[in-house]
Scaffold this active site. Structure first.
Site, mmCIF file in Angstrom:
data_model
loop_
_atom_site.group_PDB
_atom_site.id
_atom_site.type_symbol
_atom_site.label_atom_id
_atom_site.label_comp_id
_atom_site.label_asym_id
_atom_site.label_seq_id
_atom_site.Cartn_x
_atom_site.Cartn_y
_atom_site.Cartn_z
ATOM 1 N N GLY A 123 0.804 -1.213 0.000
ATOM 2 C CA GLY A 123 0.000 0.000 0.000
ATOM 3 C C GLY A 123 0.836 1.262 0.000
ATOM 4 O O GLY A 123 0.383 2.300 0.500
ATOM 5 N N SER A 207 4.866 -5.775 -2.313
ATOM 6 C CA SER A 207 4.995 -4.355 -2.650
ATOM 7 C C SER A 207 5.717 -3.618 -1.525
ATOM 8 O O SER A 207 6.835 -3.964 -1.184
ATOM 9 C CB SER A 207 3.610 -3.765 -2.936
ATOM 10 O OG SER A 207 3.698 -2.437 -3.393
#
Length: 571
Positions: A123, A207
């Site tokens: 995120g 990520s």
């Protein structure tokens, strides 16, 4: 004892945590025990978190709650406590009773046998939550019993404020510090849930979570028993890791103060109402989103910090220390990492160059010229002297409605931000003699870009049937990925049979030490998630291409321009 047909309890620290038992079904082939929202730390704004032990009373942890994600948007979530969630293979009757006491004896918890994965979500360090993926599915489809813990950590302005210290306390990298406390809680308390005693914990992230795993890997203060890592589309050298006093975070902090002042008369960010603080942080995000110069990121936080030196320097320290030789890693990338992030309407070569000049101001005119050569302009006329035979590689596919530079831009950015840093991690560990290095590419296409975009691998690794239903090709890919991830986590040393996954041998080494650069490709030729019917190939082996090697060499030489104060070593 099992409290009811759908709840289960664990005795811990003199108290009881009551979770839920999710029964086996078509979508979840094994029953899974889930415990939500267990506090592991309390926080005061802009201060290091304080660890807490499990409560000595009864904690109802069998349903998700509104306060699960750490607040980054005005959703009414409190700033404290920080919590984690536990997912484990449900015990089967007839196995050895576990540490949870009488409450679990009849259920038959395996005593200290479950390998542990600790997961940090993605995120961009500003968004996301620890329940972003279906971890019950990951556990239910796992070929061996496993325990997965996912942790919240402070995000955005609350977790990664940098650029100044006037009255803000030790604000840099608080989110990374939170993660380390969560890991330590797991090492101390997860045995009550059946975790393997003294086993090597697998740290996994996607990520931004993968970037974080890389930072913990390189930190001079190692996490206890962390000798296996899974980094999905991330690396400690990914994107930028600036000094806390670099002009960019300094300017973004000043911008935060301006936006906050426009919303509230209170001048201190420490006591500013949470909603106003978060809204101001989102304003700063919006100001920087298009340029991908994201605010509130991990920074170089100096001596005693989680990232005390630029990552390239920490890599050198890590290798020199010999710690690399005791580590095993899975890392990889999606084929089209940049699609979600770059401007879709860029149409000219000047816009392409301007994007990278803004993103990496230290690029020289010569650097930008090399960039143009490496990623030729697809709009150049065939008769032009500047045209390149490679230019057609970066032309938009037929029917694409985006600007003429989109494919070129998303490819170059994806290489800069994700693919080449991932390959740098694999190369550096392999060259340093790591126990095992496994490299992958996720290649199955999905909507809306008809590409293998950033993060597409996550539901496939999890074998999430809510997304895989009626997609038999992707289900085969999911079987291949889930089994390898879990087998890696369950192996004491993280080493896999070569027939299952050949280890990565770096082709970037000099002389006879150079390998062939083998990796696994998952989902090649599959387009089911993009609305097609092609099943493709679940898993295949390939080697890195000459083009990929050339791209890596270019971006690796520019890494220093996105770290610390972004000073070229030769300057």
């Amino acid at each position: 004892m099992v409290v009811s047909h759908d709840t289960v309890s664990v005795s811990i620290n003199g108290g009881t945590i009551v979770g839920k038992r999710q029964p086996a079904s078509r979508d979840y082939p094994k029953a899974v025990d889930v415990f939500y929202g267990i506090p592991y730390a309390t926080v005061e704004r802009f201060q290091p978190a304080v660890p807490v032990n499990p409560p000595v009373t009864t904690l109802e942890a069998h349903s998700t709650r509104a306060d699960q994600p750490c607040p980054t948007t005005p959703q009414g979530s409190p700033e404290t406590p920080l919590t984690l969630n536990v997912f484990r293979t449900a015990p089967r009757r007839g196995t050895t009773a576990g540490d949870a006491g009488d409450d679990d004896d009849r259920a038959g918890v395996n005593r200290g046998t479950l390998p542990v994965i600790v997961y940090f979500h993605g995120g961009a360090f500003n968004f996301g939550d620890p329940l972003e993926r279906d971890f019950a599915s990951l556990v239910a489809w796992a070929p061996t019993d496993v325990l997965v813990v996912t942790a919240s950590y402070r995000l955005g302005v609350l977790g990664f404020l940098a650029g100044g210290s006037d009255g803000l306390g030790q604000t840099a990298n608080l989110g990374l510090r939170d993660q380390r406390l969560a890991f330590e809680w797991v090492k101390h308390w997860a045995g009550a849930f059946g975790a393997l005693r003294d086993g090597e914990v697998t740290l996994m992230g996607a990520s931004a979570g993968a970037h974080a795993v890389g930072h913990h890997l390189l930190c001079p203060v190692p996490l206890p028993s962390h000798a296996k890592s899974i980094l999905e589309s991330g690396s400690p050298t990914a994107r930028s890791v600036l000094s806390s006093h670099h002009p960019r975070p300094v300017a973004q902090l000043a911008s935060l103060r301006r936006h906050a002042a426009a919303r509230h008369s209170e001048t201190s960010l420490v006591v500013l109402p949470l909603k106003d603080l978060l809204d101001a942080g989102l304003d700063v995000w919006a100001d920087n989103e298009d340029s991908v110069c994201w605010p509130f990121q991990p920074v170089v936080d100096g001596p005693g910090g989680v990232v005390p030196r630029p990552p390239l320097a920490l890599w050198a320290d890590f290798v020199a220390s010999g710690r690399a030789e005791d580590h095993s890693v899975i890392t990889g990338f999606c084929s089209n990492e940049g699609t979600q992030f770059v401007p879709v309407n860029a149409a000219t070569n000047d816009e392409f160059l301007s994007f990278f000049h803004t993103l990496i101001p230290a690029l020289s005119a010569d650097d930008l010229a090399q960039l143009e050569t490496l990623y030729p302009d697809p709009t150049a006329q065939a008769s032009s002297a500047s045209a390149s035979p490679k230019a057609s590689m970066y032309a938009n596919p037929p029917g694409c409605r985006h600007g003429a530079q989109f494919t070129r831009l998303q490819t170059a950015y994806g290489h800069y931000a994700y693919v080449c840093p991932v390959l740098h991690t694999a190369h550096t560990l392999a060259l340093a003699g790591a126990r095992a290095v496994y490299l992958y590419e996720y290649a199955a296409l999905s909507s809306p870009f008809a590409a293998a975009s950033h993060g597409d691998q996550a539901p496939v690794v999890d074998h999430d049937m809510a997304l895989l239903l009626h997609q038999p090709g992707l289900q085969a890919v999911a079987n291949a990925m889930n089994s390898r991830w879990i087998t890696f986590a369950a192996a004491p040393d993280g080493m896999l049979d070569e027939a299952l996954w050949p280890p990565f041998e770096t082709p970037f080494a000099d002389g006879p030490a150079a390998g062939d650069g083998r990796l696994l490709v998952f989902g090649g030729g599959n387009d089911e998630a993009a609305g097609g019917v092609a099943r493709g190939t679940p898993v295949a082996t390939r080697t890195l291409t000459d083009a990929e090697k050339e791209q890596c060499r270019f971006w690796w030489q520019k890494m220093e321009l996105s770290q610390g104060m972004c000073v070229r070593a030769s300057s």
